[in-house]
Design a protein around this motif. Structure first.
Motif, PDB file in Angstrom:
ATOM      1  N   GLU A   1      50.090 -20.778  24.183  1.00  9.83           N
ATOM      2  CA  GLU A   1      49.645 -20.225  24.596  1.00  9.83           C
ATOM      3  C   GLU A   1      49.183 -19.096  22.998  1.00  9.83           C
ATOM      4  O   GLU A   1      48.672 -17.997  22.813  1.00  9.83           O
ATOM      5  N   TRP A   2      48.913 -20.206  22.040  1.00  9.47           N
ATOM      6  CA  TRP A   2      48.198 -19.370  20.958  1.00  9.47           C
ATOM      7  C   TRP A   2      49.184 -18.111  20.709  1.00  9.47           C
ATOM      8  O   TRP A   2      48.567 -17.519  19.605  1.00  9.47           O
ATOM      9  N   ARG A   3      50.813 -18.822  19.935  1.00  9.29           N
ATOM     10  CA  ARG A   3      51.616 -17.215  20.410  1.00  9.29           C
ATOM     11  C   ARG A   3      52.481 -18.218  19.768  1.00  9.29           C
ATOM     12  O   ARG A   3      53.353 -19.329  19.343  1.00  9.29           O
ATOM     13  N   VAL A   4      52.890 -16.977  18.310  1.00 15.85           N
ATOM     14  CA  VAL A   4      54.025 -17.364  17.579  1.00 15.85           C
ATOM     15  C   VAL A   4      55.392 -15.981  17.521  1.00 15.85           C
ATOM     16  O   VAL A   4      54.747 -14.439  18.010  1.00 15.85           O
TER      17      VAL A   4
ATOM     18  N   GLY B   1      54.570  -5.004  30.059  1.00 20.65           N
ATOM     19  CA  GLY B   1      56.291  -5.235  30.320  1.00 20.65           C
ATOM     20  C   GLY B   1      57.312  -4.935  29.171  1.00 20.65           C
ATOM     21  O   GLY B   1      57.055  -3.436  28.768  1.00 20.65           O
ATOM     22  N   ILE B   2      57.974  -5.502  28.657  1.00 17.19           N
ATOM     23  CA  ILE B   2      59.583  -4.791  27.831  1.00 17.19           C
ATOM     24  C   ILE B   2      58.387  -5.597  25.995  1.00 17.19           C
ATOM     25  O   ILE B   2      59.386  -5.675  25.533  1.00 17.19           O
TER      26      ILE B   2
ATOM     27  N   ASN C   1      66.831 -16.130  29.130  1.00 22.70           N
ATOM     28  CA  ASN C   1      66.778 -17.826  29.823  1.00 22.70           C
ATOM     29  C   ASN C   1      65.779 -18.463  30.374  1.00 22.70           C
ATOM     30  O   ASN C   1      63.973 -17.651  29.975  1.00 22.70           O
ATOM     31  N   LYS C   2      65.515 -19.316  30.938  1.00 20.43           N
ATOM     32  CA  LYS C   2      63.659 -19.945  31.561  1.00 20.43           C
ATOM     33  C   LYS C   2      63.166 -18.932  32.240  1.00 20.43           C
ATOM     34  O   LYS C   2      62.154 -18.721  32.377  1.00 20.43           O
ATOM     35  N   LYS C   3      64.195 -18.461  33.522  1.00 13.76           N
ATOM     36  CA  LYS C   3      63.707 -17.575  34.927  1.00 13.76           C
ATOM     37  C   LYS C   3      62.242 -16.333  33.271  1.00 13.76           C
ATOM     38  O   LYS C   3      61.259 -15.957  32.903  1.00 13.76           O
ATOM     39  N   GLU C   4      63.701 -15.571  32.300  1.00 12.48           N
ATOM     40  CA  GLU C   4      62.478 -14.519  31.838  1.00 12.48           C
ATOM     41  C   GLU C   4      61.781 -14.919  30.955  1.00 12.48           C
ATOM     42  O   GLU C   4      60.163 -14.168  30.632  1.00 12.48           O
ATOM     43  N   ARG C   5      61.968 -15.713  29.980  1.00 13.60           N
ATOM     44  CA  ARG C   5      60.644 -17.135  29.241  1.00 13.60           C
ATOM     45  C   ARG C   5      59.771 -16.944  30.049  1.00 13.60           C
ATOM     46  O   ARG C   5      58.455 -16.722  29.221  1.00 13.60           O
ATOM     47  N   GLU C   6      59.606 -17.358  31.276  1.00 11.91           N
ATOM     48  CA  GLU C   6      58.525 -17.457  32.113  1.00 11.91           C
ATOM     49  C   GLU C   6      57.393 -16.392  32.162  1.00 11.91           C
ATOM     50  O   GLU C   6      56.639 -16.011  32.173  1.00 11.91           O
ATOM     51  N   SER C   7      58.392 -15.905  32.886  1.00  8.30           N
ATOM     52  CA  SER C   7      57.616 -14.356  33.340  1.00  8.30           C
ATOM     53  C   SER C   7      57.118 -13.389  32.682  1.00  8.30           C
ATOM     54  O   SER C   7      56.140 -12.423  32.044  1.00  8.30           O
ATOM     55  N   ASP C   8      57.166 -13.981  31.410  1.00  7.77           N
ATOM     56  CA  ASP C   8      56.719 -13.020  30.271  1.00  7.77           C
ATOM     57  C   ASP C   8      55.762 -13.723  29.321  1.00  7.77           C
ATOM     58  O   ASP C   8      54.793 -12.751  29.520  1.00  7.77           O
ATOM     59  N   SER C   9      55.828 -14.965  29.526  1.00  3.50           N
ATOM     60  CA  SER C   9      54.835 -15.607  29.772  1.00  3.50           C
ATOM     61  C   SER C   9      53.180 -15.840  30.153  1.00  3.50           C
ATOM     62  O   SER C   9      52.360 -15.617  30.102  1.00  3.50           O
TER      63      SER C   9
ATOM     64  N   GLN D   1      48.281 -12.921  31.208  1.00  3.17           N
ATOM     65  CA  GLN D   1      47.753 -12.152  31.567  1.00  3.17           C
ATOM     66  C   GLN D   1      46.681 -11.324  31.253  1.00  3.17           C
ATOM     67  O   GLN D   1      45.746 -10.520  31.157  1.00  3.17           O
ATOM     68  N   ALA D   2      48.168 -10.478  30.314  1.00  2.12           N
ATOM     69  CA  ALA D   2      47.679  -9.261  29.872  1.00  2.12           C
ATOM     70  C   ALA D   2      46.447  -9.203  28.426  1.00  2.12           C
ATOM     71  O   ALA D   2      44.974  -8.656  27.880  1.00  2.12           O
ATOM     72  N   ARG D   3      46.784 -10.846  27.402  1.00  2.00           N
ATOM     73  CA  ARG D   3      45.605 -10.937  26.815  1.00  2.00           C
ATOM     74  C   ARG D   3      44.480 -11.305  27.406  1.00  2.00           C
ATOM     75  O   ARG D   3      42.855 -11.226  26.375  1.00  2.00           O
ATOM     76  N   LEU D   4      44.116 -12.095  27.799  1.00  2.00           N
ATOM     77  CA  LEU D   4      43.463 -13.025  28.277  1.00  2.00           C
ATOM     78  C   LEU D   4      41.775 -11.819  28.681  1.00  2.00           C
ATOM     79  O   LEU D   4      41.024 -11.150  28.175  1.00  2.00           O
TER      80      LEU D   4
END
Lengths: 155, 170
Positions: free
Chosen positions: A67-70, A135-136, B15-23, B28-31
């Protein structure tokens, strides 16, 4: 990169280097707010004044290449540097700028740093570091990430 | 007081779910935001990236077979110009001459490094602090690294030509 002594307005040059194994015995929760031993397998850096050993701030990072992210996992200043009676200013900012430098060196124009502060701090970070919110999660990308690096590099 | 809160941040994913939804949401917002980044900001980012890489190299030189000076030179030109021949024109050298330097078929003369120094001064002016001696430092650091790491090749021949006649032992 410098930090400012609040009482005198004097600037002190700093260095930010990887935390060594021996440092963890000093990085106790009562002084650095989190259990830093949990981060021993992560990429962790300490901030000190040049020529001194006392750790004034710590940051733990994760490089997310896909994700090119730190991502800033954990960040804290030492107890004496918290709140309105803090001894030095700009410790957290310098640590965030350090994460930004790593991101730009790795990912160039795609660079991004992210963190997820407490809700009550979100607006503060947005205003102080010009971060974006999704989001947050707060993030900093080009061009603001460059401005942040320059702000702390040239200070 | 907001300052009372600014002692630290715990951003670790639970947890993994939190991480994935954040990613997903963040990407999307960054693109979307990336689409609006002007070319000049992309150039600024690439130049800052180059500066950070050059500084890292000078801090901890890498001993390998790569030519770091020309690697950095390529990065520099490609960050700014769509065509390398335009850079050659801007510093008043021929495209062939530039290509020979980039491909390590020719050593950069001092005049070339001086032109590069002045060009960089102008380009970095609105990007970040870039010390004018940086290109020189990288060039000579590389020379030192190459010389030190290739001693097995040059030492036997050179050593035969060196003697100390004044003092036999110190």
């Amino acid at each position: 990169m410098n930090i400012e002594e609040v009482s005198t307005g004097k600037f002190f040059p700093i260095k930010i280097v990887p935390v060594e194994k021996a440092d963890y015995k000093f990085l106790v929760k009562s002084r650095y707010f989190f259990n830093w031993k949990d981060e021993q397998n992560e990429e962790v850096y300490k901030l000190t004044i040049k020529g001194e050993n006392e750790i004034l701030g710590v940051i733990s990072l994760e490089r997310i290449y896909a994700e090119w992210r730190v991502h800033i996992r954990l960040l804290s200043v030492s107890k004496e540097n918290k709140g309105s009676k803090k001894k030095f200013d700009k410790i957290a900012g310098n640590l965030i700028a350090h994460a930004a430098k790593i991101a730009v060196a790795e990912y160039g124009e795609l660079a991004c740093i992210s963190l997820r502060p407490k809700t009550e701090l979100t607006q503060y970070y947005i205003e102080k570091y010009k971060m974006n919110i999704t989001g947050i999660t707060l993030s900093l990308e080009v061009p603001e990430i460059i401005d942040l690096i320059n702000l702390f590099d040239n200070n | 007081m907001i300052h009372d809160f600014e002692y630290g941040v715990d951003s670790r994913y639970k947890n993994k779910k939190e991480r994935e939804s954040d990613s997903v949401a963040l990407m999307q917002a960054r693109l979307e935001r990336m689409k609006a980044i002007p070319r000049e900001q992309i150039i600024r980012a690439k130049l800052l990236q180059l500066k950070l890489k050059m500084e890292a190299y000078l801090k901890e030189p890498v001993y390998d077979n790569n030519n770091h000076f020309t690697d950095f030179l390529e990065m520099y030109i490609d960050a700014i110009y769509p065509q390398r021949s335009k850079f050659a024109e801007d510093i008043n050298v021929t495209p062939v001459f530039l290509s020979q330097i980039i491909n390590n078929h020719r050593e950069p003369k001092e005049e070339f490094i001086l032109k590069l120094m002045i060009h960089s001064e102008k380009m970095f002016k609105n990007v970040c602090e870039f010390h004018k001696k940086t290109w020189y430092q990288v060039y000579y650091q590389e020379k030192i690294s190459d010389t030190m790491s290739s001693q097995e090749q040059w030492r036997p021949g050179i050593e035969k030509q060196v003697k100390i006649s004044e003092l036999s032992e110190m």
